[in-house]
Design a protein around this motif. Structure first.
Motif, mmCIF file in Angstrom:
data_model
loop_
_atom_site.group_PDB
_atom_site.id
_atom_site.type_symbol
_atom_site.label_atom_id
_atom_site.label_comp_id
_atom_site.label_asym_id
_atom_site.label_seq_id
_atom_site.Cartn_x
_atom_site.Cartn_y
_atom_site.Cartn_z
ATOM 1 N N TYR A 54 -17.909 -0.514 -1.149
ATOM 2 C CA TYR A 54 -16.705 -1.294 -1.456
ATOM 3 C C TYR A 54 -16.446 -1.325 -2.959
ATOM 4 N N ASN A 87 -15.063 1.934 -4.133
ATOM 5 C CA ASN A 87 -13.638 2.042 -3.810
ATOM 6 C C ASN A 87 -12.785 1.304 -4.829
ATOM 7 N N ILE A 147 -9.955 2.941 -7.413
ATOM 8 C CA ILE A 147 -8.553 2.523 -7.372
ATOM 9 C C ILE A 147 -8.102 1.997 -8.731
ATOM 10 N N GLY A 187 -9.031 5.533 -4.184
ATOM 11 C CA GLY A 187 -9.662 5.270 -2.901
ATOM 12 C C GLY A 187 -10.787 6.192 -2.523
ATOM 13 N N LEU A 219 -5.157 -5.968 -5.386
ATOM 14 C CA LEU A 219 -5.943 -5.280 -4.360
ATOM 15 C C LEU A 219 -6.648 -6.276 -3.439
ATOM 16 N N ASP A 269 -14.452 1.001 6.232
ATOM 17 C CA ASP A 269 -14.208 1.206 4.816
ATOM 18 C C ASP A 269 -13.389 0.042 4.261
ATOM 19 N N LEU A 270 -13.396 -0.097 2.935
ATOM 20 C CA LEU A 270 -12.702 -1.226 2.312
ATOM 21 C C LEU A 270 -11.201 -1.243 2.610
ATOM 22 N N PRO A 271 -10.463 -0.127 2.439
ATOM 23 C CA PRO A 271 -9.020 -0.187 2.733
ATOM 24 C C PRO A 271 -8.720 -0.587 4.172
ATOM 25 N N VAL A 272 -9.498 -0.072 5.131
ATOM 26 C CA VAL A 272 -9.273 -0.430 6.538
ATOM 27 C C VAL A 272 -9.626 -1.886 6.783
ATOM 28 N N ASN A 273 -10.689 -2.358 6.159
ATOM 29 C CA ASN A 273 -11.096 -3.755 6.311
ATOM 30 C C ASN A 273 -10.022 -4.698 5.785
ATOM 31 N N LEU A 274 -9.466 -4.363 4.627
ATOM 32 C CA LEU A 274 -8.415 -5.203 4.055
ATOM 33 C C LEU A 274 -7.154 -5.175 4.909
ATOM 34 N N ALA A 275 -6.866 -4.038 5.520
ATOM 35 C CA ALA A 275 -5.646 -3.918 6.318
ATOM 36 C C ALA A 275 -5.755 -4.656 7.648
#
Length: 630
Positions: free
Chosen positions: A174, A177, A181, A250, A463, A492-498
């Motif tokens: 994380y 990532n 970014i 990313g 972010l 992954d971090l982007p998927v977790n945040l989404a």
């Protein structure tokens, strides 16, 4: 266009050259026939002589086949001897009636040992009797007569497994990532580790050369491969600044492995990495990585440490210094992450350890440059002289490492005197609750959203809406939806945040960061505030939070930690070995937080007294011995 006369001249010239060539060819053909006739005649004569006298054939080493003879035909025990030397345990004679041969040899040692045993063989010929690294290569095809033995290198892949390995690794992913970014203009990425101590007075490190081993065995080493001596050691703390590649949004690969290196060593000196942070900021080699164009420290600082008791993110001294640096340099966020116990070999700074160790191969640091400070038993009798000798050895070590370059970056090393620094005072509990989040393997110190007191300097809050990293969650695919499940995989971090799956829980007001940490799973409820749902890494921190924030006097009594054993003590702290499911962890705790049964203390004291070889009272000793015998 050539005329007729010139053409006739060229034709005549070619006819003469052809005639001369034919004569030369006929002469060589006749010579070849004559030489063959001569060889056949000599061969018949030699065969006739050998039939009459067979001893001549043996003395001349005549063979029926053509070409050079194989070594195996002249020395039939060659291959068997190589296999015997390489076999584990077979090199030593059971009755000790012959010379012992070590079971592990380098190629040079193997060749030398074979020559001692009477074999006439070269180094290259010895190598071609072993299994090649690649059999399909041109060099590999030359290995015809081989034994089940090959040259291999020692590999530092014998690491301890741990239940939390994947969980801790996800937190570091994380952070990578975030670094990719935000980019190198906003993030300072630092990797730190304390290596095994460098001994003084003995060889500092052994160079790893290819070894001869039987293919049924494999060489394995722990992740710390430095030679450890009994006394006289310098403790090197290695700091690697990590270069972040821009325009790789990313992608964790943007965080590389190269950068400047700083090494601080000393004798029994405290190894808290936060104390050296200010030194790193003043070094010219770290300036491009650590500071902006305006000379300010970059707003987001990420540190990865080895997770030892002195460095783990839960250690109070580490937290105190981290908060001090956070306030002093007006950082937007400071993250300190660690791998699971026994997995520090995956820390980025480990890539730098091999070149450092290679420079110490065969080096002996002097321990008595200004005179010996030890008595005959190896006990220090002159502390001031000991400090002077250690300072000289430390400066020699620093000079060696400072002359190095790793991946095109300079190495800066220096020796420091041992000394303790005052730990910063614990901040106000309200400020602590707003800015600090502590978990098993991660420390987060982040600015508050109120822009009046905390003005952001980076794009981190665009972010992370919640300011802090979301808890790593395991998700399993079903027919209808994605569900949280222990058998799933970390997102992954982007998927977790989404997806925002970390907010969907029934038992907690908000998901604890260590919700999917296997070794902490059973202690989550006892570490979580029932009023606001804030998770803490210890019950002591939770009790302080309830008392100061929620104004509750009747806080739950804190359950003291009962360790398996106490490894060390210093001041008001105790290093405890704690049993954690299938694994044991090591951690520094306050003496008031540790429960050591008096019976165990007295038992340890009794064992210590029994191990003593000094008899203070002869009569009592005789009486005790007589009673035990009865």
């Amino acid at each position: 266009m050539p005329n007729r006369a010139e053409v006739d001249k060229q034709i005549i010239k070619l006819r003469e050259e052809l005639k001369t060539t034919k004569k030369t060819l006929n002469r060589k053909t006749q010579n070849a026939v004559a030489q063959k006739k001569h060889r056949d005649g000599m061969k018949r004569k030699l065969e006739d002589i050998c039939q009459e006298n067979p001893e001549i054939k043996r003395r001349l080493s005549l063979r029926d086949s053509v070409g050079h003879s194989n070594l195996e035909s002249d020395q039939p025990l060659l291959l068997k001897t190589i296999a015997d030397i390489a076999l584990f345990g077979s090199a030593c004679d059971d009755r000790r009636r012959t010379e012992s041969i070590r079971s592990v040899k380098t190629l040079d040692e193997l060749t030398q040992e074979l020559r001692k045993l009477g074999f006439d063989i070269s180094r290259s010929a010895t190598y071609r009797r072993l299994i090649p690294r690649k059999s399909n290569s041109t060099e590999g095809r030359r290995h015809v007569s081989t034994v089940p033995v090959k040259l291999i290198r020692a590999q530092t892949d014998h690491h301890k497994s741990h239940l939390d390995s994947k969980f801790a690794e996800t937190s570091i992913d994380y952070l990578e990532n975030i670094a990719s970014i935000l980019g190198p203009d906003q993030v300072f990425f630092l990797s730190q580790d304390d290596k095994a101590r460098v001994p003084i007075g003995v060889t500092a490190a052994n160079k790893q050369a290819p070894l001869l081993m039987h293919i049924e065995y494999r060489i394995k080493l722990p992740d710390h491969d430095w030679v450890i001596a009994e006394r006289h050691k310098l403790i090197p703390s290695v700091y690697a600044g990590i270069k972040i590649t821009s325009s790789m949004l990313g992608q964790p690969q943007a965080v590389g492995y190269s950068g400047p290196t700083y090494i601080r060593s000393g004798k029994h000196s405290s190894s808290t990495h936060a104390q050296d942070f200010e030194t790193l900021l003043e070094l010219e080699e770290f300036r491009p990585l650590a500071k902006t164009d305006h000379g300010l420290v970059k707003p987001v600082v990420i540190m990865t440490v080895d997770g030892r008791p002195d460095e783990n993110p839960r250690y109070q001294k580490v937290i105190g210094f981290a908060i001090q640096h956070f306030k002093q340099h007006d950082l937007d966020a400071l993250f300190i992450a660690a791998n699971a116990p026994g997995r520090s070999a995956y820390n980025r700074v480990e890539r730098i350890m091999a070149p450092l160790s290679r420079e110490l191969a065969g080096l002996i640091l002097p321990h008595d440059h200004f005179g010996s400070h030890l008595d005959e038993c190896g006990v220090t009798i002159n502390e001031q002289l000991e400090r002077t000798n250690f300072e000289f050895a430390g400066n020699v070590l620093a000079e060696i490492w400072s002359s190095m370059e790793i991946d095109g970056y300079n190495v800066t090393a220096k020796y420091v005197e041992a000394g303790e620094q005052d730990v910063p005072e614990f901040p106000d509990i309200k400020w602590y609750s707003k800015h600090v989040r502590k978990s098993q393997y991660l420390l987060q110190i982040v600015k508050y959203k109120n822009t009046e007191c905390c003005l952001p300097r980076s794009g981190l809050f665009r972010l992370l809406d919640n300011r802090f990293l979301p808890p790593p969650v395991k998700v399993k695919q079903t027919v209808d939806d994605l569900v949280l499940d222990e058998e799933g995989q970390f997102l992954d971090l982007p998927v977790n945040l989404a997806l925002r799956l970390s907010t969907k829980l029934k038992d907690f007001l908000q998901m604890p960061y260590d919700y999917f940490c296997p070794t902490v799973k059973l202690r989550l409820s006892s570490r979580t505030c029932k009023t606001c749902g804030l998770y803490h890494a210890s019950v002591k921190s939770l009790n302080r939070h309830i008392e100061k924030i929620h104004k509750k006097v009747n806080t739950p009594t804190e359950r003291k930690v009962r360790p398996v054993r106490v490894a060390a003590r210093r001041a008001n702290e105790v290093m405890c070995i704690i049993q954690n499911l299938e694994h044991q962890d090591v951690e520094w705790l306050d003496e008031s937080d540790v429960d050591i049964p008096k019976s165990k203390e007295s038992e340890q004291t009794h064992n210590t007294e029994q191990q003593s070889n000094v008899i203070d009272n002869l009569e009592s000793w005789i009486q005790v011995s007589w009673t035990e015998d009865c």
